[in-house]
Design an enzyme around this catalytic site. Sequence first.
Site, PDB file in Angstrom:
ATOM      1  N   LYS A   1       5.986  -4.902  -4.175  1.00  0.00           N
ATOM      2  CA  LYS A   1       7.439  -4.664  -4.164  1.00  0.00           C
ATOM      3  C   LYS A   1       7.954  -4.533  -2.742  1.00  0.00           C
ATOM      4  CE  LYS A   1      11.351  -3.864  -6.180  1.00  0.00           C
ATOM      5  NZ  LYS A   1      11.997  -5.101  -6.686  1.00  0.00           N
TER       6      LYS A   1
ATOM      7  N   ASN B   1      -1.885   2.096   5.785  1.00  0.00           N
ATOM      8  CA  ASN B   1      -1.038   0.952   5.427  1.00  0.00           C
ATOM      9  C   ASN B   1      -0.802   0.148   6.700  1.00  0.00           C
ATOM     10  OD1 ASN B   1      -0.794   2.260   3.003  1.00  0.00           O
ATOM     11  ND2 ASN B   1       1.387   2.740   3.216  1.00  0.00           N
ATOM     12  N   GLY B   2      -0.766  -1.168   6.580  1.00  0.00           N
ATOM     13  CA  GLY B   2      -0.525  -1.995   7.767  1.00  0.00           C
ATOM     14  C   GLY B   2      -1.753  -2.810   8.091  1.00  0.00           C
TER      15      GLY B   2
ATOM     16  N   ARG C   1       5.297  -0.442  -6.141  1.00  0.00           N
ATOM     17  CA  ARG C   1       5.281  -1.201  -4.884  1.00  0.00           C
ATOM     18  C   ARG C   1       4.229  -2.305  -4.902  1.00  0.00           C
ATOM     19  NH1 ARG C   1       7.442   2.240  -0.506  1.00  0.00           N
ATOM     20  NH2 ARG C   1       6.148   1.092   0.945  1.00  0.00           N
TER      21      ARG C   1
ATOM     22  N   CYS D   1       0.827  -1.209   0.000  1.00  0.00           N
ATOM     23  CA  CYS D   1       0.000   0.000   0.000  1.00  0.00           C
ATOM     24  C   CYS D   1       0.860   1.257   0.000  1.00  0.00           C
ATOM     25  CB  CYS D   1      -0.878   0.016   1.233  1.00  0.00           C
ATOM     26  SG  CYS D   1      -1.875  -1.452   1.426  1.00  0.00           S
TER      27      CYS D   1
ATOM     28  N   LYS E   1      11.828 -16.683  -9.513  1.00  0.00           N
ATOM     29  CA  LYS E   1      11.588 -15.729 -10.608  1.00  0.00           C
ATOM     30  C   LYS E   1      10.573 -16.278 -11.588  1.00  0.00           C
ATOM     31  CE  LYS E   1      12.928 -12.807  -9.282  1.00  0.00           C
ATOM     32  NZ  LYS E   1      13.809 -12.473  -8.214  1.00  0.00           N
TER      33      LYS E   1
ATOM     34  N   GLU F   1       7.091 -16.181 -10.039  1.00  0.00           N
ATOM     35  CA  GLU F   1       6.565 -14.825  -9.898  1.00  0.00           C
ATOM     36  C   GLU F   1       6.153 -14.208 -11.225  1.00  0.00           C
ATOM     37  OE1 GLU F   1       8.806 -12.075  -6.872  1.00  0.00           O
ATOM     38  OE2 GLU F   1      10.226 -13.061  -8.176  1.00  0.00           O
TER      39      GLU F   1
ATOM     40  N   GLU G   1      16.488 -19.075  -6.555  1.00  0.00           N
ATOM     41  CA  GLU G   1      16.181 -17.761  -7.122  1.00  0.00           C
ATOM     42  C   GLU G   1      15.570 -17.913  -8.527  1.00  0.00           C
ATOM     43  OE1 GLU G   1      15.756 -14.981  -6.035  1.00  0.00           O
ATOM     44  OE2 GLU G   1      16.050 -13.548  -7.645  1.00  0.00           O
TER      45      GLU G   1
ATOM     46  N   HIS H   1      16.364 -38.302  -2.994  1.00  0.00           N
ATOM     47  CA  HIS H   1      15.739 -38.609  -1.702  1.00  0.00           C
ATOM     48  C   HIS H   1      14.232 -38.371  -1.750  1.00  0.00           C
ATOM     49  CE1 HIS H   1      19.598 -39.344   0.103  1.00  0.00           C
ATOM     50  NE2 HIS H   1      20.035 -38.174  -0.335  1.00  0.00           N
TER      51      HIS H   1
ATOM     52  N   TRP I   1      -3.178  -2.675  -1.385  1.00  0.00           N
ATOM     53  CA  TRP I   1      -2.868  -4.082  -1.680  1.00  0.00           C
ATOM     54  C   TRP I   1      -3.691  -4.880  -0.679  1.00  0.00           C
ATOM     55  CZ3 TRP I   1      -0.626  -8.354   0.766  1.00  0.00           C
ATOM     56  CH2 TRP I   1      -0.157  -9.371  -0.085  1.00  0.00           C
TER      57      TRP I   1
END
Length: 613
Positions: free
Chosen positions: A608, A105-106, A27, A2, A490, A493, A486, A509, A79
Amino acid sequence: MCGIVGYVGERPASRLLIDGLRRLEYRGYDSAGIAVLTDPTNPGGHSLTVMKRVGHVAQLAAAVPEDLGGNSGIGHTRWATHGGVTEPNAHPHLDNDGRIAVIHNGIIENHAILRAKLVEEGARFRSETDTEVLPHLIRKFYKGDPVAAVRAALSVVQGTYGVAVLFADHPGLVVGARNGSPLVVGTGEGESFLASDPHALAPYTRKIVYLEDREIAAITPLGWEITRLDGGATNHVVETLTESWGGGDRGAYAHHMLKEIHEQPESLTRCLSGRVVPEEGGARLGGLDLGPRDIAGIRRIGVLGCGTSFHAAQVGASAMEQLARIPAFAEIASEFRYRNPVIQQDDLFFAISQSGETADTLGAVKEVKVKGGQVMGVVNVVGSTIARTCGRGVYVHSGPEIAVASTKAFTSQVAALLVAALSFGRTRALGPHEGRAFGEELLRIPEKVASWLERPGPIADAVELLVGGRFVFFFGRGVSHPVAMEGALKLKEVAYIPCMSYPAAEMKHGPIALIDHTTPVVAIVPEDMMRDKTLSNIQEVRARGARTVVVHTEGDREARKLADVSIPVPATNLLCSPLLTVLPLQLFAYHAGLTLGRDIDRPRNLAKSVTVE
Ligand code: F6R
């Protein structure tokens, strides 16, 4: 996540707020809204005009009339946490009479109890959000003094917040407060601003005051006053934002992600320059403020982070052990903070964060501090909460990273940690020749990255194989395992392709049960002492029908033979290899996302800057 912008002054507020929200778009958000004080000549006083839209800020901008008027207002990008992505759930939220508007926000953790009580008292809720308790609470405590009302409301709230509040009865005033979610005041001539990120204000002012947790700010065109929520005085200085954050400029690139991938030679150069000192066989990191005696006294190193930053942390921890022979571990910050970790005085922690605002990493930093440990930030955004909370550390200087999927910040984080490991190594274990050789190789990396990016090889063939699979396996050993993680992250996402990542030896295994001709495997196998073993693991998956993309060192013919698609990268030493082997994985994700028509720079559901737990 947010975003908050607030304004009081002479300019048309709505346009400025929307411009600020555009700068916060990177963001991550799903809806946007503004509240502006309009109708100054109305006999009943100002009105609050609220406009909200689901989707992009551009949709809100198109809906807001040019002649809306008003010189005070607040704007928000949401968000979703509590309640779906709908217009009623978008901020700002209002009290019953529409005279108090709040953006937040929060997370308000005790919102359910507060809501039930407020409803009993007559509050009419119009959304499913936790935030909506705030305007009703502020209304309940409002007796003519807006700052006192916000203070009283926040005293009964549990959770995290950055808030901005606009009162129809108080034109030329916005009240803001923070607890665990960033908020800054911007100051200008005859105008003042609030924002959750100072870069939202960059075109208007670079004079910034950072609020601390449990502080409240009242901004007017004439200035600002910040006090503690408990009523105590504060002592703030105005800081000047020196970094240029830009935001909208993709240059010749179709997406920020691609631009940022290609910026890595420069971002790495910025991160390394002046820090690696080959002639001394070591490195200098002034921000750590640690002398040789301090370094000699470190007994254990912990490297903490989330997501991509955790992958960088894993490489960093390996480097600390290899170069400095200091026991080191990496841990996901959200797990670390709640497991009551044992922290000793001679432990040193690093908190890795691109944004410097990740709630889980900040929580871990605070846990280290509460237990008397030392913690250094490895952060990209200058002046961010983690950087300021740590007080000491390293800025990675990757420059603005706008795409939600992190690329250049990862390589800069790894590079910064390698510099720190070299510096500690020189004190603890490395002789001048070994230190010099490592430093010289580190300094050659930006050039190697540039030359690889000029001719990246058959990326299109690899992408064709990956997008055609049921899901994709990534594996590697040692520092190539975090690289595999990573690469998998990626691809999930950006392309929304299901992926798994494993240390190569773990495949047999259990996970190998999943392997057949529908599960492409990406193997990361630089030329190191584990190469032969990883080559055997590639054989094992090929024997079960998997087609393979192999990222290997240039000239490694054996690795090439085991690849359906072979992606060579320049030779380097083991610890520097993630800086090169990760490059093709970044491009796989980008081009797979493109092939599948994904929203590359703003993948669904992601943010973000993850400022909630
Ligand atoms: C992945 C990504 C995230 C972040 C994570 C931590 O591409 O960007 O996994 O790495 O949310 O964020 P920072 O580094 O800002 O603490």
